[in-house]
Design a protein around this motif. Structure first.
Motif, PDB file in Angstrom:
ATOM      1  N   HIS A 123       0.841  -1.195   0.000  1.00  0.00           N
ATOM      2  CA  HIS A 123       0.000   0.000   0.000  1.00  0.00           C
ATOM      3  C   HIS A 123       0.876   1.245   0.000  1.00  0.00           C
ATOM      4  O   HIS A 123       1.974   1.246   0.571  1.00  0.00           O
ATOM      5  CB  HIS A 123      -0.913  -0.006   1.226  1.00  0.00           C
ATOM      6  CG  HIS A 123      -2.036   0.974   1.142  1.00  0.00           C
ATOM      7  ND1 HIS A 123      -1.888   2.303   1.505  1.00  0.00           N
ATOM      8  CD2 HIS A 123      -3.326   0.836   0.710  1.00  0.00           C
ATOM      9  CE1 HIS A 123      -3.028   2.934   1.322  1.00  0.00           C
ATOM     10  NE2 HIS A 123      -3.927   2.077   0.837  1.00  0.00           N
ATOM     11  N   LYS A 124       0.414   2.287  -0.636  1.00  0.00           N
ATOM     12  CA  LYS A 124       1.219   3.512  -0.740  1.00  0.00           C
ATOM     13  C   LYS A 124       1.559   4.110   0.626  1.00  0.00           C
ATOM     14  O   LYS A 124       2.572   4.810   0.776  1.00  0.00           O
ATOM     15  CB  LYS A 124       0.496   4.550  -1.591  1.00  0.00           C
ATOM     16  CG  LYS A 124      -0.756   5.125  -0.958  1.00  0.00           C
ATOM     17  CD  LYS A 124      -1.370   6.225  -1.814  1.00  0.00           C
ATOM     18  CE  LYS A 124      -2.576   6.858  -1.119  1.00  0.00           C
ATOM     19  NZ  LYS A 124      -3.188   7.929  -1.922  1.00  0.00           N
ATOM     20  N   ASP A 125       0.720   3.833   1.628  1.00  0.00           N
ATOM     21  CA  ASP A 125       0.976   4.360   2.971  1.00  0.00           C
ATOM     22  C   ASP A 125       1.755   3.386   3.855  1.00  0.00           C
ATOM     23  O   ASP A 125       1.978   3.656   5.045  1.00  0.00           O
ATOM     24  CB  ASP A 125      -0.348   4.696   3.663  1.00  0.00           C
ATOM     25  CG  ASP A 125      -1.127   5.776   2.921  1.00  0.00           C
ATOM     26  OD1 ASP A 125      -0.470   6.636   2.302  1.00  0.00           O
ATOM     27  OD2 ASP A 125      -2.368   5.751   2.951  1.00  0.00           O
ATOM     28  N   SER A 126       2.149   2.260   3.292  1.00  0.00           N
ATOM     29  CA  SER A 126       2.833   1.236   4.079  1.00  0.00           C
ATOM     30  C   SER A 126       4.218   1.711   4.526  1.00  0.00           C
ATOM     31  O   SER A 126       4.906   2.430   3.785  1.00  0.00           O
ATOM     32  CB  SER A 126       2.993  -0.040   3.245  1.00  0.00           C
ATOM     33  OG  SER A 126       3.818  -0.980   3.900  1.00  0.00           O
ATOM     34  N   PRO A 127       4.653   1.291   5.698  1.00  0.00           N
ATOM     35  CA  PRO A 127       6.021   1.598   6.133  1.00  0.00           C
ATOM     36  C   PRO A 127       7.061   0.766   5.376  1.00  0.00           C
ATOM     37  O   PRO A 127       8.256   1.018   5.487  1.00  0.00           O
ATOM     38  CB  PRO A 127       6.004   1.233   7.622  1.00  0.00           C
ATOM     39  CG  PRO A 127       4.941   0.187   7.733  1.00  0.00           C
ATOM     40  CD  PRO A 127       3.891   0.580   6.745  1.00  0.00           C
ATOM     41  N   ASN A 129       9.209  -0.067   2.409  1.00  0.00           N
ATOM     42  CA  ASN A 129       9.715   0.701   1.266  1.00  0.00           C
ATOM     43  C   ASN A 129      10.734  -0.049   0.417  1.00  0.00           C
ATOM     44  O   ASN A 129      11.193   0.479  -0.604  1.00  0.00           O
ATOM     45  CB  ASN A 129      10.354   2.006   1.762  1.00  0.00           C
ATOM     46  CG  ASN A 129       9.322   2.955   2.338  1.00  0.00           C
ATOM     47  OD1 ASN A 129       8.374   3.339   1.665  1.00  0.00           O
ATOM     48  ND2 ASN A 129       9.505   3.323   3.600  1.00  0.00           N
ATOM     49  N   LYS A 191      -5.885  -2.983   1.975  1.00  0.00           N
ATOM     50  CA  LYS A 191      -5.176  -3.251   3.231  1.00  0.00           C
ATOM     51  C   LYS A 191      -5.595  -4.569   3.876  1.00  0.00           C
ATOM     52  O   LYS A 191      -5.618  -4.719   5.099  1.00  0.00           O
ATOM     53  CB  LYS A 191      -5.374  -2.092   4.218  1.00  0.00           C
ATOM     54  CG  LYS A 191      -4.793  -0.771   3.731  1.00  0.00           C
ATOM     55  CD  LYS A 191      -4.891   0.328   4.785  1.00  0.00           C
ATOM     56  CE  LYS A 191      -4.224   1.619   4.307  1.00  0.00           C
ATOM     57  NZ  LYS A 191      -4.268   2.695   5.310  1.00  0.00           N
ATOM     58  N   ASP A 194      -0.401  -7.150   3.478  1.00  0.00           N
ATOM     59  CA  ASP A 194       0.630  -6.103   3.508  1.00  0.00           C
ATOM     60  C   ASP A 194       1.437  -6.024   2.222  1.00  0.00           C
ATOM     61  O   ASP A 194       1.838  -4.934   1.795  1.00  0.00           O
ATOM     62  CB  ASP A 194       1.575  -6.345   4.683  1.00  0.00           C
ATOM     63  CG  ASP A 194       0.874  -6.241   6.017  1.00  0.00           C
ATOM     64  OD1 ASP A 194       0.203  -5.211   6.251  1.00  0.00           O
ATOM     65  OD2 ASP A 194       0.977  -7.181   6.824  1.00  0.00           O
ATOM     66  N   GLU A 216      -3.510   3.445  -4.992  1.00  0.00           N
ATOM     67  CA  GLU A 216      -3.207   3.108  -3.602  1.00  0.00           C
ATOM     68  C   GLU A 216      -1.978   2.215  -3.473  1.00  0.00           C
ATOM     69  O   GLU A 216      -1.590   1.841  -2.358  1.00  0.00           O
ATOM     70  CB  GLU A 216      -4.408   2.393  -2.971  1.00  0.00           C
ATOM     71  CG  GLU A 216      -5.677   3.224  -2.879  1.00  0.00           C
ATOM     72  CD  GLU A 216      -5.503   4.420  -1.955  1.00  0.00           C
ATOM     73  OE1 GLU A 216      -5.016   4.232  -0.823  1.00  0.00           O
ATOM     74  OE2 GLU A 216      -5.837   5.546  -2.376  1.00  0.00           O
ATOM     75  N   LYS A 218       2.125   0.893  -4.334  1.00  0.00           N
ATOM     76  CA  LYS A 218       3.496   1.237  -4.715  1.00  0.00           C
ATOM     77  C   LYS A 218       4.299  -0.048  -4.849  1.00  0.00           C
ATOM     78  O   LYS A 218       4.024  -1.054  -4.168  1.00  0.00           O
ATOM     79  CB  LYS A 218       4.144   2.191  -3.699  1.00  0.00           C
ATOM     80  CG  LYS A 218       4.409   1.599  -2.324  1.00  0.00           C
ATOM     81  CD  LYS A 218       5.074   2.632  -1.401  1.00  0.00           C
ATOM     82  CE  LYS A 218       5.310   2.062  -0.005  1.00  0.00           C
ATOM     83  NZ  LYS A 218       5.908   3.046   0.926  1.00  0.00           N
TER      84      LYS A 218
END
Length: 333
Positions: A123-127, A129, A191, A194, A216, A218
């Motif tokens: 998800h784009k807001d996931s920690p 990277n 969501k 993960d 949403e 990445k």
């Protein structure tokens, strides 16, 4: 308007033979297998125009064959309920080895690239990277894996992500589920998991069919290049049918004698909607790198198995090495 018959696994396998003709005799009707990369409704939309043109130009009735998973299309070909199919490279290996299949042409990307790439999505807001973030956190994240017969959704990440890092995804993640490319991507967007496997082609499709969901997502990992998808026919088709089918594929979306600019434009549009350019000739040789990949993955798994007896492990590894040596010879021949 052309009326198309869309077949499911159950409908074909339970209804009995629906084709005219037998092996080595010319067929009046052909079932075309389409692997389940996304929902059948989406696949029908983009495949209908292509199959309609195939029917018109070959003079044969063409039925679309859908199954809930890749294995359904492979089994359909195995029992001669599917005579030609679009596969990924890994599923094509199963069709060739178990279902009398033979690669005869290969897709190309619409932008001219020689293949596509496997991805890991979050998800784009996931920690999360990077791949390292995933590998460094055993038991922390949930995972959406691909169909076991998928090249980009399963085989490629199995080797490059997990095999080369000596990780068993079944043990590494707190929960693992299996789904199509579309299902996995949407699970990440919503969501529900993960991280999940996908590929560049399917992500591009999702950007068109569900742009809000695609926004949403990445990508945190991209694989080495995967060869473009093969088209496989049953090798017991008659020579006449093979000639007819190959002529259709090799001339579709290309300028040939007598083809108007309008027809060429329409065919190009159909291929573009499938995310393809013109087809190119191919053979079972295109599967060799994927076979090597699968063997390397199996070898790494064996080498990391602490519970297997040393002599048995050495024997199995030697068998894999022999197969790899044979594939290397085939590549050089």
């Amino acid at each position: 308007m052309l009326r198309r018959t869309f077949l499911t696994t159950a409908a074909v396998l339970l209804a009995g033979t629906v084709l005219s003709g037998t092996a080595h005799a010319q067929l009046k009707e052909i079932n075309f297998g389409i692997i389940s990369t996304e929902s059948s409704s989406n696949l029908k939309t983009i495949w209908e125009p292509f199959l309609a043109d195939m029917e018109k130009q070959t003079g044969k009735k063409i039925n679309a064959f859908f199954a809930p998973d890749y294995a359904g299309v492979i089994e359909g070909m195995r029992f001669n309920k599917v005579q030609i199919a679009w596969y990924g490279n890994a599923s094509a290996i199963q069709a060739v080895d178990r279902a009398e299949g033979e690669v005869f042409v290969q897709t190309t990307a619409k932008d001219g690239s020689p293949g596509y790439w496997s991805l890991l999505l979050v998800h784009k807001d996931s920690p999360i990277n990077s791949l390292q973030d995933v590998l460094a956190a055993p038991g922390k994240y949930t995972f959406g894996n691909g169909d076991p017969n998928s090249t980009s959704g399963f085989l490629v990440p199995s080797f490059y992500v997990f095999g080369q890092n000596n990780i068993d995804p079944r043990k590494h993640f707190s929960r693992m589920v299996t789904g199509s490319h579309e299902v996995n991507a949407l699970a990440v967007a919503n969501k529900q998991v993960d991280v999940a496997t996908n590929n560049t082609e399917n992500l591009e499709r999702l950007q068109k069919t569900q742009p809000a969901k695609a926004a949403e997502l990445k990508s945190i990992w991209k694989s080495p290049l995967i060869p473009s998808d093969p088209i496989v026919w049953r090798k017991d088709l008659s020579d006449a049918d093979k000639k007819t089918l190959k002529t259709f594929f090799m001339t579709y979306g290309t300028q040939t004698s007598g083809k108007s600019a309008d027809q060429l434009g329409k065919e190009t549009k159909v291929l573009t909607d499938l995310q393809w350019g013109a087809f190119k000739e191919s053979s079972n040789r295109q599967l060799i790198p994927i076979r090597q990949l699968a063997l390397f993955r199996d070898k790494i798994k064996l080498e990391g198995d602490a519970n297997m007896a040393a002599d048995e492990k050495a024997k199995k590894i030697a068998e894999i090495d022999a197969k790899l040596a044979d594939l290397n010879k085939q590549m050089g021949s």
